[in-house]
Scaffold this active site. Structure first.
Site, mmCIF file in Angstrom:
data_model
loop_
_atom_site.group_PDB
_atom_site.id
_atom_site.type_symbol
_atom_site.label_atom_id
_atom_site.label_comp_id
_atom_site.label_asym_id
_atom_site.label_seq_id
_atom_site.Cartn_x
_atom_site.Cartn_y
_atom_site.Cartn_z
ATOM 1 N N CYS A 175 -26.831 -11.456 5.001
ATOM 2 C CA CYS A 175 -25.899 -11.568 6.125
ATOM 3 C C CYS A 175 -24.810 -12.595 5.787
ATOM 4 O O CYS A 175 -25.028 -13.526 5.018
ATOM 5 C CB CYS A 175 -26.659 -11.996 7.374
ATOM 6 S SG CYS A 175 -25.604 -12.072 8.852
ATOM 7 N N ASP A 180 -23.770 -14.781 7.722
ATOM 8 C CA ASP A 180 -24.056 -16.019 8.466
ATOM 9 C C ASP A 180 -23.996 -17.239 7.541
ATOM 10 O O ASP A 180 -24.634 -17.253 6.480
ATOM 11 C CB ASP A 180 -25.451 -15.896 9.099
ATOM 12 C CG ASP A 180 -25.733 -17.003 10.098
ATOM 13 O OD1 ASP A 180 -25.676 -18.181 9.708
ATOM 14 O OD2 ASP A 180 -26.015 -16.685 11.266
ATOM 15 N N ARG A 216 -25.334 -19.972 7.584
ATOM 16 C CA ARG A 216 -26.571 -20.732 7.360
ATOM 17 C C ARG A 216 -27.474 -20.108 6.307
ATOM 18 O O ARG A 216 -28.432 -20.720 5.853
ATOM 19 C CB ARG A 216 -27.348 -20.835 8.690
ATOM 20 C CG ARG A 216 -26.593 -21.580 9.755
ATOM 21 C CD ARG A 216 -27.194 -21.360 11.123
ATOM 22 N NE ARG A 216 -27.089 -19.969 11.554
ATOM 23 C CZ ARG A 216 -27.495 -19.526 12.743
ATOM 24 N NH1 ARG A 216 -28.042 -20.346 13.599
ATOM 25 N NH2 ARG A 216 -27.350 -18.240 13.050
ATOM 26 N N HIS A 253 -32.287 -12.322 8.666
ATOM 27 C CA HIS A 253 -32.644 -13.686 9.066
ATOM 28 C C HIS A 253 -32.854 -13.823 10.562
ATOM 29 O O HIS A 253 -32.243 -13.098 11.353
ATOM 30 C CB HIS A 253 -31.579 -14.678 8.597
ATOM 31 C CG HIS A 253 -30.269 -14.546 9.305
ATOM 32 N ND1 HIS A 253 -29.884 -15.400 10.312
ATOM 33 C CD2 HIS A 253 -29.268 -13.648 9.171
ATOM 34 C CE1 HIS A 253 -28.687 -15.033 10.754
ATOM 35 N NE2 HIS A 253 -28.290 -13.979 10.091
ATOM 36 N N CYS A 257 -30.065 -13.772 13.984
ATOM 37 C CA CYS A 257 -28.881 -13.066 13.465
ATOM 38 C C CYS A 257 -27.995 -12.600 14.633
ATOM 39 O O CYS A 257 -28.420 -11.796 15.462
ATOM 40 C CB CYS A 257 -29.327 -11.876 12.621
ATOM 41 S SG CYS A 257 -27.933 -10.992 11.866
HETATM 42 ZN ZN LIG Z 1 -26.879 -12.584 10.573
#
Ligand SMILES: [Zn+2]
Length: 211
Positions: free
Chosen positions: A42, A44, A46, A98, A101
């Protein structure tokens, strides 16, 4: 929030440290890449693949998109996949979802608009395909389960692509892994694996790991 100048300063420090450790560090980088892994994760901020797995530059070919989705009509993903499998000959492809998400949460709730709305149709299809199992869960567990089911379904989609099928048929060593990263403890939790011998019509739903 870090100001952008900090990024450049940090980069200078990083490059200096590399040279201190190994005077030929950048000469070796210029010589080429031979990563063993393709990571599909992803976007993202993090879920930073290299840092989570302590993989140095050169160790991992990486593709990231919102909610780690696989679409055979996505030229971006498919060109990364083709290059990784046919030229770099990576031995492992990891799809990593994750906990927490945002893309998966939006697919669960429905109603995303704009480009994101179009992009998430694939994830909404995953939700519909597993609606019964999701509906039977307490509301607090649905998002985590959809994260897991999404990785499963994307991994099967990945296995069905012509690139992966051709590699399997040619006897190339290639394993597909479905993982999830748990933001709560920093641990990656493996769920499933697909190889050339896996009957794709019968891939089971993974045991829950984001409990
Ligand atoms: Zn995500």
């Amino acid at each position: 929030m870090r100001e952008y100048k900090h990024l450049l300063l940090a980069n200078k420090a990083w490059a200096a440290e590399r040279l201190e450790e190994r005077p030929d560090y950048f000469e070796r980088q210029i010589a080429g890449q031979q990563p063993e892994f393709l990571w599909i994760g992803c976007s993202d901020s993090r879920v930073a693949a290299g840092q989570l797995t302590n993989t140095p530059p050169g160790g991992m070919f990486i593709h990231r998109n919102v909610a780690n989705l696989v679409n055979e009509d996505d030229l971006n993903l498919m060109s990364v996949l083709e290059y990784a499998v046919t030229v770099l000959k990576v031995r492992h492809i990891i799809i990593c979802g994750h906990h927490g998400c945002g893309g998966i949460n939006a697919a669960l709730e429905g109603g995303a608009t704009g480009y994101l709305g179009k992009w998430l149709r694939n994830a909404e299809q995953v939700r519909r395909d597993h609606q019964e199992e999701l509906d039977a869960l307490p509301e607090s567990q649905r998002a985590n389960r959809l994260v897991e089911l999404n990785v499963r379904d994307q991994l099967v989609r990945l296995a069905r692509t012509s690139v992966v099928q051709d590699a399997f048929a040619a006897g190339q060593t290639l394993y597909l892994h479905g993982w999830v990263y748990d933001l709560r403890d920093g641990l990656i939790k493996p769920m499933m694996e697909i190889d050339s011998t896996t009957p794709l019509g019968e891939v089971p739903r993974p045991q829950p790991v984001l409990v």
